[in-house]
Scaffold this motif. Structure first.
Motif, PDB file in Angstrom:
ATOM      1  N   VAL A  60       0.845  -1.194   0.000  1.00  0.00           N
ATOM      2  CA  VAL A  60       0.000   0.000   0.000  1.00  0.00           C
ATOM      3  C   VAL A  60       0.884   1.249   0.000  1.00  0.00           C
ATOM      4  N   ARG A  61       1.938   1.227   0.821  1.00  0.00           N
ATOM      5  CA  ARG A  61       2.863   2.372   0.854  1.00  0.00           C
ATOM      6  C   ARG A  61       3.518   2.570  -0.505  1.00  0.00           C
ATOM      7  N   ALA A  62       3.907   1.485  -1.155  1.00  0.00           N
ATOM      8  CA  ALA A  62       4.525   1.592  -2.477  1.00  0.00           C
ATOM      9  C   ALA A  62       3.550   2.192  -3.480  1.00  0.00           C
ATOM     10  N   ALA A  63       2.264   1.836  -3.377  1.00  0.00           N
ATOM     11  CA  ALA A  63       1.263   2.406  -4.280  1.00  0.00           C
ATOM     12  C   ALA A  63       1.072   3.892  -4.013  1.00  0.00           C
ATOM     13  N   LEU A  64       1.103   4.295  -2.750  1.00  0.00           N
ATOM     14  CA  LEU A  64       1.016   5.721  -2.428  1.00  0.00           C
ATOM     15  C   LEU A  64       2.207   6.480  -3.004  1.00  0.00           C
ATOM     16  N   GLU A  65       3.371   5.861  -2.980  1.00  0.00           N
ATOM     17  CA  GLU A  65       4.564   6.485  -3.551  1.00  0.00           C
ATOM     18  C   GLU A  65       4.498   6.548  -5.073  1.00  0.00           C
ATOM     19  N   ARG A  66       3.564   5.797  -5.659  1.00  0.00           N
ATOM     20  CA  ARG A  66       3.367   5.821  -7.112  1.00  0.00           C
ATOM     21  C   ARG A  66       2.123   6.616  -7.506  1.00  0.00           C
ATOM     22  N   GLY A  67       1.583   7.361  -6.572  1.00  0.00           N
ATOM     23  CA  GLY A  67       0.524   8.293  -6.938  1.00  0.00           C
ATOM     24  C   GLY A  67      -0.860   7.960  -6.449  1.00  0.00           C
ATOM     25  N   ALA A  68      -1.051   6.847  -5.736  1.00  0.00           N
ATOM     26  CA  ALA A  68      -2.369   6.562  -5.171  1.00  0.00           C
ATOM     27  C   ALA A  68      -2.735   7.669  -4.178  1.00  0.00           C
ATOM     28  N   ASP A  69      -4.008   8.012  -4.121  1.00  0.00           N
ATOM     29  CA  ASP A  69      -4.449   9.120  -3.276  1.00  0.00           C
ATOM     30  C   ASP A  69      -4.684   8.700  -1.830  1.00  0.00           C
ATOM     31  N   GLU A  70      -5.149   7.473  -1.635  1.00  0.00           N
ATOM     32  CA  GLU A  70      -5.421   6.981  -0.292  1.00  0.00           C
ATOM     33  C   GLU A  70      -4.945   5.540  -0.178  1.00  0.00           C
ATOM     34  N   GLY A  71      -4.702   5.125   1.066  1.00  0.00           N
ATOM     35  CA  GLY A  71      -4.266   3.758   1.313  1.00  0.00           C
ATOM     36  C   GLY A  71      -5.095   3.102   2.394  1.00  0.00           C
ATOM     37  N   LEU A  72      -5.490   1.847   2.170  1.00  0.00           N
ATOM     38  CA  LEU A  72      -6.278   1.097   3.136  1.00  0.00           C
ATOM     39  C   LEU A  72      -5.649  -0.271   3.313  1.00  0.00           C
ATOM     40  N   HIS A  73      -5.383  -0.634   4.576  1.00  0.00           N
ATOM     41  CA  HIS A  73      -4.781  -1.924   4.892  1.00  0.00           C
ATOM     42  C   HIS A  73      -5.757  -2.750   5.716  1.00  0.00           C
ATOM     43  N   VAL A  74      -6.210  -3.866   5.157  1.00  0.00           N
ATOM     44  CA  VAL A  74      -7.046  -4.810   5.899  1.00  0.00           C
ATOM     45  C   VAL A  74      -6.083  -5.787   6.567  1.00  0.00           C
ATOM     46  N   ALA A  75      -5.939  -5.666   7.879  1.00  0.00           N
ATOM     47  CA  ALA A  75      -4.844  -6.312   8.586  1.00  0.00           C
ATOM     48  C   ALA A  75      -5.251  -7.628   9.228  1.00  0.00           C
ATOM     49  N   TYR A  76      -4.430  -8.645   9.010  1.00  0.00           N
ATOM     50  CA  TYR A  76      -4.481  -9.882   9.769  1.00  0.00           C
ATOM     51  C   TYR A  76      -3.128 -10.559   9.609  1.00  0.00           C
ATOM     52  N   ASP A  77      -2.846 -11.534  10.465  1.00  0.00           N
ATOM     53  CA  ASP A  77      -1.557 -12.223  10.444  1.00  0.00           C
ATOM     54  C   ASP A  77      -1.712 -13.508   9.642  1.00  0.00           C
ATOM     55  N   PRO A  78      -1.343 -13.508   8.366  1.00  0.00           N
ATOM     56  CA  PRO A  78      -1.621 -14.674   7.521  1.00  0.00           C
ATOM     57  C   PRO A  78      -0.728 -15.857   7.868  1.00  0.00           C
ATOM     58  N   ILE A  79      -1.295 -17.054   7.707  1.00  0.00           N
ATOM     59  CA  ILE A  79      -0.507 -18.278   7.855  1.00  0.00           C
ATOM     60  C   ILE A  79       0.297 -18.522   6.578  1.00  0.00           C
ATOM     61  N   GLU A  80      -0.353 -18.324   5.456  1.00  0.00           N
ATOM     62  CA  GLU A  80       0.264 -18.422   4.139  1.00  0.00           C
ATOM     63  C   GLU A  80      -0.552 -17.544   3.202  1.00  0.00           C
ATOM     64  N   GLU A  81      -0.281 -17.632   1.903  1.00  0.00           N
ATOM     65  CA  GLU A  81      -1.014 -16.801   0.959  1.00  0.00           C
ATOM     66  C   GLU A  81      -2.509 -17.081   1.045  1.00  0.00           C
ATOM     67  N   ALA A  82      -3.292 -16.027   0.889  1.00  0.00           N
ATOM     68  CA  ALA A  82      -4.747 -16.183   0.957  1.00  0.00           C
ATOM     69  C   ALA A  82      -5.261 -16.919  -0.272  1.00  0.00           C
ATOM     70  N   ALA A  83      -6.275 -17.751  -0.069  1.00  0.00           N
ATOM     71  CA  ALA A  83      -6.944 -18.404  -1.194  1.00  0.00           C
ATOM     72  C   ALA A  83      -7.629 -17.351  -2.059  1.00  0.00           C
ATOM     73  N   GLY A  84      -7.678 -17.601  -3.362  1.00  0.00           N
ATOM     74  CA  GLY A  84      -8.204 -16.597  -4.283  1.00  0.00           C
ATOM     75  C   GLY A  84      -9.614 -16.149  -3.952  1.00  0.00           C
ATOM     76  N   ASP A  85     -10.513 -17.111  -3.631  1.00  0.00           N
ATOM     77  CA  ASP A  85     -11.894 -16.730  -3.355  1.00  0.00           C
ATOM     78  C   ASP A  85     -12.018 -15.935  -2.071  1.00  0.00           C
ATOM     79  N   LYS A  86     -11.152 -16.238  -1.086  1.00  0.00           N
ATOM     80  CA  LYS A  86     -11.187 -15.488   0.173  1.00  0.00           C
ATOM     81  C   LYS A  86     -10.655 -14.068  -0.018  1.00  0.00           C
TER      82      LYS A  86
END
Length: 285
Positions: A60-86
């Motif tokens: 998200v920070r990298a996107a803001l540095e590339r011109g995004a106007d706002e940043g939103l982080h949906v936070a959780y501690d992942p075990i591994e990569e999220a499944a696509g549908d989730k």
């Protein structure tokens, strides 16, 4: 127009001038950088969304540095990569909350790739266009009529074949990696992005019922196991194919169908020898 862009990490490795390679580290995926550039082409306001742990927040920070106007982080501690549908479920919930005109996803990301745009569109009941190579007036020999609230989209069909379609806003777009070669942002944009605030929201506030475990599992499946009354009681079954007989002896199938067999924890050669030996001892070969 307002756009939401998914920002996802993928491993990058940097090699210095002496040929020494640093360990892999997650950075904003190249395909999502392309998607961010596409969002800027059609929207005046762009919100970058990251879903996961610290690597997602850094994206998200990298996107803001590339011109995004706002940043939103949906936070959780992942075990591994999220499944696509989730992942798509959470992104759709964010879109429902933010009410954008368009959700933009990098189509070919190595993490949860091309299905994300389709999943989000299904969950929001929005039209979705995938493999998008151009937004606005198409550069192929065709004409499209665009009314207010609609967007002209050029998309890839196959090698050497493209089509132009019109989608109604709000919509979901899966951006092809060949859409553009994203440029570096000017220094003023980078500095502003480094200083920008990122809104952090816990996963449970966005998608109640989801957890760090469910995000990795994806859609749950159930398997019916039929108790095997012949196991250890007389000779093994004689009807059906070898595979069907093995499944029935393991209590994991019937004459009408089969399910996955049991795993043999051994190297392939040794596992094959065990199976052949078992079949011969039970006169199944």
């Amino acid at each position: 127009m307002k756009a939401i862009v998914a920002t996802r990490p993928e491993p990058h490795r940097v090699v210095d001038d002496d040929g020494n390679a640093e360990p892999y580290r997650p950075q904003l995926s190249i395909d999502d950088r392309v998607a961010l550039a596409a969002a800027h082409d059609v929207a005046e306001e762009v919100t970058a969304v990251g879903i996961g742990g610290d690597p997602a927040k850094r994206c998200v920070r990298a996107a803001l540095e590339r011109g995004a106007d706002e940043g939103l982080h949906v936070a959780y501690d992942p075990i591994e990569e999220a499944a696509g549908d989730k992942y798509a479920t959470v992104l759709a919930r964010v879109a429902a909350r933010e009410s954008p005109d368009v959700v933009v996803v990098g189509q070919s990301s190595s993490f949860a790739g091309s299905e994300i745009a389709t999943f989000v569109g299904e969950q929001l009941d929005w039209p979705a266009a995938t493999r998008v190579t151009r937004l606005g007036t198409p550069n192929i020999d065709t004409e499209v009529t665009v009314d207010q609230g609609e967007l002209a989209v050029q998309r890839k069909l196959a090698i050497g074949r493209q089509e132009a379609v019109v989608v109604e806003s709000p919509t979901v777009l899966g951006i092809d990696a060949g859409y553009t070669d994203p440029d570096r942002a000017p220094l003023s944009t980078i500095v502003a992005g480094q200083q920008a605030e990122i809104e952090t929201v816990p996963l449970e506030d966005v998608a109640p019922g989801e957890s760090r475990f469910s995000m990795s599992v994806g859609a749950a499946t159930m398997e019916d196991v039929t108790p095997n009354e012949r196991w250890g009681r007389g000779r093994p079954p004689r009807t059906g194919t070898v595979e069907q007989r093995i499944y029935r002896m393991l209590g994991r199938g019937t004459d009408e169908g089969t399910s996955a067999g049991e795993r043999i924890d051994a190297p392939p050669e040794e596992a094959a020898e065990q199976v052949v030996d078992y079949l011969r001892r039970n006169e199944l070969l």
